[in-house]
Design an enzyme around this catalytic site. Sequence first.
Site: not given
Ligand code: AQP
Length: 348
Positions: A119, A211, A214
């Site tokens: 990040k 992955k 968002k």
């Molecule tokens: N691609 C994924 N597959 C399975 N699980 C996922 N999670 C996130 N992406 C995937 C799970 O969703 C929960 C919440 O995630 P989060 O909002 O706390 O943050 P994150 O993992 O940083 O989500 P993003 O969507 O990938 O956001 P950005 O783009 O900001 O990095 C967690 O249980 C996570 O494991």
Amino acid sequence: MAQPSNRVFSGIQPTGNLHLGNYLGAIVKFVAMQESHECIFCVVDLHAITQPFAVWGGPEKLADHTREVTAAYLAAGIDPKKSIIFNQSQVIEHAELAWLFNCVARMGWLNRMTQFKEKAGKDRENASVGLFAYPNLMAADILLYRATHVPVGDDQKQHLELTRDIAAKFNNDFAPQIATLGHGEAYFPMTEPVIEGPATRVMSLRDGAKKMSKSDPSDLSRITLTDDADTIAKKIRKAKTDPAPLPETLDGLAERPEAANLVGIYAALSGQTREQVIGEFGGKEFSTFKPALADLAVEKLAPVSGEMTRYLADPATVDGVLRDGSDRARAIAVETMREVKDIIGFLS
Ligand code: AQP
């Protein structure tokens, strides 16, 4: 306060664009676990602000994004009477315990965290201190409730290991006080991650090596929980694949990340194993598989999306759920902090 035997804690950041990975990797498991566990589900807004405004939308968007995650919890079937649903910033003890954990966790532990490296990217000097200390806040979220289980996607595995390291060091450093104050051998539990099923890491629809996330600039990379049926079908139609038909056995997916991803998504949405999906679609072309996947995704996601829209049109109800949940969460959090401060030796 006695250590609970089966308490779940988990959370999602209100950073917008809630997607199929969040749904299959986390929310679906939250719903299932509320049948067997005492559950606490958080909208982790203090985590969201560790990143630049562009990622979480800034002050104008934070309330909407917080309601979006809450609406998704409710729409997916989390019962706010049975489980606690709240937003992190309403229970300030999360920040208080995170500070104490800043003094327990070691710099070397945090330096190894891959999510910070991903990040922060190349511009580490410009990343917030909060982003670096993010895993300590996550440990505080979980251990404030002395949660025994945390359902998460695969990307959070390392943070869960760090949570256990922090709990173990705290238990060890303060062992005499923990025993003297009647908490037995350990105050914090060794929390178990729950990372199960065929969709613990849903990948981008545009790149099977990344992955689904968002913050991906391409909207075609993810299916969001607010996409309508046409948009879902279009995104699946345009999903990157290779020219070969689906393999006859699971081994045949090994070097085919995009195909493996779509099979995993189909399995998770249909409640089947990946073997069963390959049993049904092995040897078939993507021109057959993709429409079947699109129909399934629409069938499973449309009711969630419809309910979300209904909740989002009624912010007073959503805010009421968060207020009630915050009161219930705070009652537990205050008690933990009282005991933790006693253990450390703060004068009160
Ligand atoms: N691609 C994924 N597959 C399975 N699980 C996922 N999670 C996130 N992406 C995937 C799970 O969703 C929960 C919440 O995630 P989060 O909002 O706390 O943050 P994150 O993992 O940083 O989500 P993003 O969507 O990938 O956001 P950005 O783009 O900001 O990095 C967690 O249980 C996570 O494991």
